[in-house]
Design an enzyme around this catalytic site. Structure first.
Site, PDB file in Angstrom:
ATOM      1  N   ARG A   1      -4.972  50.700   1.983  1.00 21.37           N
ATOM      2  CA  ARG A   1      -6.379  50.302   1.820  1.00 21.37           C
ATOM      3  C   ARG A   1      -6.985  50.764   0.498  1.00 21.37           C
ATOM      4  NH1 ARG A   1      -6.462  46.232   5.175  1.00 21.37           N
ATOM      5  NH2 ARG A   1      -5.954  46.853   7.291  1.00 21.37           N
TER       6      ARG A   1
ATOM      7  N   LYS B   1      -0.249  45.453  -0.398  1.00 21.52           N
ATOM      8  CA  LYS B   1       0.425  44.784   0.713  1.00 21.52           C
ATOM      9  C   LYS B   1       1.931  44.647   0.526  1.00 21.52           C
ATOM     10  CE  LYS B   1      -3.305  43.225   3.006  1.00 21.52           C
ATOM     11  NZ  LYS B   1      -3.504  43.373   4.462  1.00 21.52           N
TER      12      LYS B   1
ATOM     13  N   ASP C   1       0.052  34.934   4.348  1.00 19.07           N
ATOM     14  CA  ASP C   1      -0.680  35.675   5.363  1.00 19.07           C
ATOM     15  C   ASP C   1      -2.099  35.130   5.452  1.00 19.07           C
ATOM     16  OD1 ASP C   1      -0.838  37.540   7.341  1.00 19.07           O
ATOM     17  OD2 ASP C   1      -1.379  39.187   6.013  1.00 19.07           O
TER      18      ASP C   1
ATOM     19  N   ASP D   1       1.570  44.044   9.114  1.00 24.29           N
ATOM     20  CA  ASP D   1       1.344  43.878   7.678  1.00 24.29           C
ATOM     21  C   ASP D   1       0.757  45.181   7.136  1.00 24.29           C
ATOM     22  OD1 ASP D   1       1.149  42.601   5.212  1.00 24.29           O
ATOM     23  OD2 ASP D   1      -0.916  41.983   5.611  1.00 24.29           O
TER      24      ASP D   1
ATOM     25  N   GLN E   1      -5.506  48.555  -2.253  1.00 26.61           N
ATOM     26  CA  GLN E   1      -6.056  47.204  -2.078  1.00 26.61           C
ATOM     27  C   GLN E   1      -7.510  47.107  -2.531  1.00 26.61           C
ATOM     28  OE1 GLN E   1      -5.932  46.040   2.062  1.00 26.61           O
ATOM     29  NE2 GLN E   1      -6.982  44.100   1.706  1.00 26.61           N
TER      30      GLN E   1
ATOM     31  N   GLU F   1     -10.594  49.630  10.920  1.00 31.01           N
ATOM     32  CA  GLU F   1     -11.692  49.349  11.846  1.00 31.01           C
ATOM     33  C   GLU F   1     -11.950  50.543  12.775  1.00 31.01           C
ATOM     34  OE1 GLU F   1      -9.404  45.533  12.439  1.00 31.01           O
ATOM     35  OE2 GLU F   1     -11.319  44.984  13.342  1.00 31.01           O
TER      36      GLU F   1
ATOM     37  N   GLU G   1      -1.657  46.439  10.278  1.00 33.17           N
ATOM     38  CA  GLU G   1      -2.389  45.232  10.650  1.00 33.17           C
ATOM     39  C   GLU G   1      -1.605  44.560  11.767  1.00 33.17           C
ATOM     40  OE1 GLU G   1      -3.538  42.741   7.301  1.00 33.17           O
ATOM     41  OE2 GLU G   1      -5.238  44.093   6.958  1.00 33.17           O
TER      42      GLU G   1
ATOM     43  N   GLU H   1      -0.556  41.682  13.812  1.00 32.45           N
ATOM     44  CA  GLU H   1      -0.560  40.227  13.603  1.00 32.45           C
ATOM     45  C   GLU H   1       0.519  39.537  14.423  1.00 32.45           C
ATOM     46  OE1 GLU H   1      -0.826  38.725   9.655  1.00 32.45           O
ATOM     47  OE2 GLU H   1      -1.700  40.557   8.822  1.00 32.45           O
TER      48      GLU H   1
ATOM     49  N   THR I   1       6.259  44.686   5.149  1.00 34.81           N
ATOM     50  CA  THR I   1       5.696  43.961   6.283  1.00 34.81           C
ATOM     51  C   THR I   1       6.801  43.906   7.326  1.00 34.81           C
ATOM     52  OG1 THR I   1       4.239  42.614   4.897  1.00 34.81           O
ATOM     53  CG2 THR I   1       4.773  41.736   7.073  1.00 34.81           C
TER      54      THR I   1
ATOM     55  N   HIS J   1     -11.632  40.866  13.220  1.00 37.11           N
ATOM     56  CA  HIS J   1     -11.168  41.752  12.148  1.00 37.11           C
ATOM     57  C   HIS J   1     -11.824  41.381  10.817  1.00 37.11           C
ATOM     58  CE1 HIS J   1      -8.593  43.939   9.340  1.00 37.11           C
ATOM     59  NE2 HIS J   1      -8.434  42.797   8.696  1.00 37.11           N
TER      60      HIS J   1
END
Lengths: 435, 435
Positions: free
Chosen positions: A253, A269, A138, A249, A256, A384, A214, A216, A273, A145
Site C-alpha cells: 500500500r 502490485k 485486474d 493480489d 502503491q 479496510e 486482496e 479476489e 499474485t 472495497h
C-alpha cells in the site's frame, strides 16, 4: 443437494466431491518433475496423463484419441482451448467413472493396476500454475472495497469516480508475478513516504511497511480472439470462461500510494499474485449463481446482461496465521464474505475488455478486484480493516496487526457448498534477502 | 564514421549498413510460412536459418553447434537468452562475413549457392514479431510529453505529479496488443463522452474520435529473473537489454480520458501497439550515446547511474500520409525529434521495475513513453500538436487533422546516422467492421 456418491472415500467436508471436478497441473511422486493435468477427488488426485495412457478415456468416444494428449501438457491451455462443451463432457465422464454405481467399473473402480498408478494420495502430488498466462488484467468490481479504498486514498465524497458505475474499471497486471498457492511471498522494497505528513514528496527506498492482501476471484479464459474483434455479452463472453480460482493480489500500500498517479499501480502490485491451484469450471458453479449488487446506472447495451444472476455465492474466508514462540501459529479467521459482492460480472468484464478490439487469449487471467461486504468481518483487505493503517486489528492469541509482518501466513478458502470448493490459496511472508 | 564497406551493394542512405546488423524474425518466399531469424543488410535480408544450415557459422567456433538452432526458432527469445556477449560475437562475425575484405570469402562472398538460398532481396521476405512478449510495460519517461499531456488532461500547474522526477512512472500494458509494423490498426470503439461540457458523466459507446499516436522507443530484455530478485543499476540492468525498436503506442484519447482514473489506461491503449521489425543491439547504438534530460531531483541510490549518457541520440521522425482522391496519398513529416528527450534511461526503468522483486523475463518489452522535444515540430503525439483536439494541424495538400481519420497512415523512422537506423514502424487506420 448431496453430491453423487463415489466408490472412493471422499470426506464429507471436502471441496472436491464428485459435484466439483476442477482441473489443475501437477507433478507426482512418480512423474520426475514432468508436469501434467490432474483432478482432485476428496483427498486424492487423479493423474490424467497416466489415466489417459491407461485407456481411462476409452469410453469417452467423443474425445478423439489425438485430443487426449492435452492431459500430458505442462499447462491446461490446450485442454482449455477445446472449449466449454468438451470441458463439460470430460467432467461428466469423470463423475461417471468415480460414481459408486459407475457404468464403467472396468475403467478405474475395478482396475487395481491403473488405480495404483493414476490415483494418488494428495500428498504424493504437487501443484503448479494451471495455465500459461498470456496477459493478466485486474478489475475493481468489488464496489464495497472500491468505496472503502477510495475513501481512504482520497475522501468519502469522491470515493467512487464518475466512471465507476458505467464500466468495469480495471488495469493491466503483470503476468510474470502470478504464482501458485504456497509460493513464498517476499516483502518488496520500493519508494515509500516514511513521513507523509511532514515530507509528502520525499520518498525513501525501504521494505514495504504496509503489506496487504486482496481477496479476489480469478477467471481464466478458454477462447482467443483476433485484434479488432470482441467477445459480446450474452453471446460469447460467458462461453469464453474456462473456470475460476481464488486470488490474492498482494499489495504494497505504501509503494502503491506514492506511485499510482496518474497511470495506476506498478510496483505496488507486481511482486506477487497468488492463485489457488484448481480451476473450477462454470458448470460446477452453476447451482450457486447469485445476483450482482444493484447498479442504478443505466448501462450501455454492450454491458447489459439478460439475467442478473451472473455472479456466484461462494463463501470466501481469510485466515491469518501469526507465528508463535513455539514455532506454531495462532490462526484467526478475519473475513468471511460472499463472492457475490460484485457490481460487475466476469462476462461484463470480458465484454468490456474486448469491446475496443483488444486480443484476448486462452490462458488470460482476469481478477475481480477485492471482494468486501458491507459489515465488519466481511472486508477483503487489511487496508479496510485497519482503516488505512490507523487502527490495530485484534487477532487470536493477543496478537495485533495493521499490515502483514514477516512470518505471517494468509490463507484464502472458497466454499460454494455441497462438496464444491476451491481448496486453499495461501502464502507466507518472507523478508527480502537483499534487505 | 563511415560504415565498413561490403562486397554487397548497400545503398548509402540505408539504415542497415554493416555498422548496424539488427535481428528480426522473417518468413521468406521459400520458407513456406516457417518463421526463422534474419538480418537486414541494405536492401537484402539474410535468412539465418538457411545460412546456419549452410555452415555459415562454421568459422565462429565460439558459437557451439547446438546453439545455432536458435536461428531456426520462430522468435528471437532463445537467441536473446544467450546474452549480450554472444549477440555481439554474432554481430561482429556477420560484419566480417559481409566485409569487402572478409577473411572468410568462402562462407558467403564466393559461395554462390548459399548466397542464392540465404541472401534474399527484401521484398522476398516478410517480418513477424521478433519476440514472444511475456509482459509489456509502458513508461512515461518523455518529460516534455508528460508535461504537455498533464497540462491538457489536468492543468499546467499540476502537469507533473510529485512522484514524476523521483521514479520512472509506468504502467503494465497488454502484450497481446503488440503487432508488427504494417499490421492494420482498427479504430476501437469504447465509452466516450460526446459532450464533455454538458454531460460530463454520461458516456456513449462509439468509435473513437480522438485516435492518436505515441512516438516511443521500445526495449526488449534478454535476461530473466526470479520473483524477489532485482536487476541493479550500473550492474545487470544494462546487460539485461537485448535491443531496441521503434514503437507506436496508438492511443484512443477519448476512451482513455474517461476510463483512466484511478487505475490507469486500459481500453484506451490495448487495441494496438506497433513495433518496428528489427531489434537494434546496444552495441550498434554505442556511438550514439547521449545525455538524458537534466533531473534536478536527488535520486535514490537504486536509480543513480555512474554516467549520464545512458540514452541515445537517434533522430525520430513521424510521417502522416492522408489518402488523396487518386488513391495515392499526401505525406507530411509532422515530427522530427531526438530520442534523447528522456528524463529516465532504460537501465533506470529496468532497475525500478524490478526493484520490488517483480520477475523480469527474456522477451519482455518496455516502452519509453512518448518522446517530444520542446519546440513545435518536435511533438510525439497529435494530442500535443492539436492542443487536446482544439487546433487543426496543417498538412501537405491542404489537409487538416486534429486526430487520425480512417485511411490515414502513420510511419515512424529512426536514424542514428552512419548507416544505423530502425527501418519503418508503420500502420494504417481502418474502420471497425462491426461499426
Amino acid at each position: 443437494m448431496t453430491p453423487p456418491k463415489s466408490w472412493l472415500s471422499i470426506p464429507e467436508q471436502s471441496d472436491f466431491s464428485l459435484a466439483n471436478i476442477p482441473f489443475g497441473i501437477i507433478e507426482t511422486k512418480y512423474s520426475s518433475r514432468d508436469k501434467r493435468a490432474g483432478i482432485p477427488i476428496g483427498n486424492h488426485v487423479l493423474d490424467l496423463k497416466v489415466f489417459s495412457e491407461g485407456n481411462g478415456f476409452s469410453k469417452l468416444s467423443s474425445l478423439a484419441t489425438e485430443q487426449r494428449s492435452v492431459f500430458s501438457q505442462p499447462t491446461l491451455n490446450e485442454f482449455a482451448a477445446l472449449g466449454q462443451p468438451t470441458h463439460n463432457l470430460v467432467r461428466e465422464y469423470l463423475q461417471e467413472v468415480f460414481s459408486e454405481s459407475t457404468s464403467y467399473p472396468e475403467i478405474l473402480k475395478e482396475n487395481e493396476a491403473l488405480k495404483k498408478e493414476a490415483l494418488l494420495p494428495k500428498h504424493e502430488t504437487k501443484n503448479h500454475l494451471p495455465m500459461q498466462i498470456g496477459d493478466y488484467t485486474d478489475f475493481y468490481a468489488g464496489v464495497n472495497h472500491a468505496f472503502n479504498a477510495g475513501s481512504l486514498f482520497r475522501d468519502p465524497a469522491n470515493a467512487l469516480n464518475p466512471n465507476y458505475t458505467h464500466l468495469p474499471v480495471g488495469y493491466h497486471g503483470r503476468a510474470s508475478s502470478v504464482v501458485i498457492s504456497g509460493t513464498p511471498v517476499i516483502r518488496p522494497s520500493g519508494q515509500i513516504l516514511l513521513d507523509q505528513q511532514n515530507s509528502p514528496t520525499t520518498p525513501t527506498f525501504a521494505p514495504c511497511r504496509a503489506l496487504d492482501i486482496e481477496l479476489e476471484m480469478g477467471c481464466f479464459l478458454c477462447k482467443s480472439t483476433a485484434l479488432g474483434t470482441s467477445l459480446r455479452i450474452n453471446k460469447d463472453a460467458e462461453t469464453a470462461i474456462f473456470g475460476y480460482v481464488l486470488m490474492n493480489d498482494w499489495s504494497a500500500r505504501d509503494i502503491q500510494r506514492w506511485e499510482y498517479v496518474p497511470l495506476g499501480p506498478l510496483n505496488g502490485k507486481n511482486f506477487a499474485t497468488t492463485i489457488s491451484p484448481w480451476v473450477v469450471l462454470p458448470s460446477a458453479l452453476e447451482p450457486f449463481r447469485a445476483k450482482k449488487l444493484e447498479n442504478k446506472t443505466q448501462l450501455l447495451s454492450y454491458l447489459k446482461e439478460y439475467r442478473e444472476d451472473t455472479v456466484y455465492d461462494i463463501t470466501l474466508s481469510v485466515d491469518l496465521t501469526i507465528p508463535d514462540e513455539d514455532g506454531g501459529g495462532d490462526t484467526t479467521t478475519i473475513t468471511r464474505v460472499s463472492s457475490s459482492n460484485l457490481l460487475w460480472s466476469f462476462p461484463q468484464m470480458i465484454a468490456h475488455h474486448s469491446a475496443g478490439g483488444c486480443a484476448m487469449n486462452v490462458g488470460d487471467l482476469l481478477g475481480s478486484g477485492t471482494i468486501s461486504g458491507k459489515e465488519a468481518g466481511e472486508l477483503g483487505s487489511l487496508l479496510e480493516m485497519s482503516e488505512g493503517g490507523k487502527k490495530e486489528i485484534r487477532l487470536a492469541g493477543m496478537n495485533m496487526r495493521k499490515y502483514l509482518l514477516d512470518g505471517d501466513t494468509v490463507t484464502f478458502r472458497g466454499a460454494a457448498g455441497d462438496g464444491v470448493g476451491f481448496g486453499e490459496c495461501t502464502g507466507k511472508i518472507y523478508m527480502s534477502s537483499s534487505n
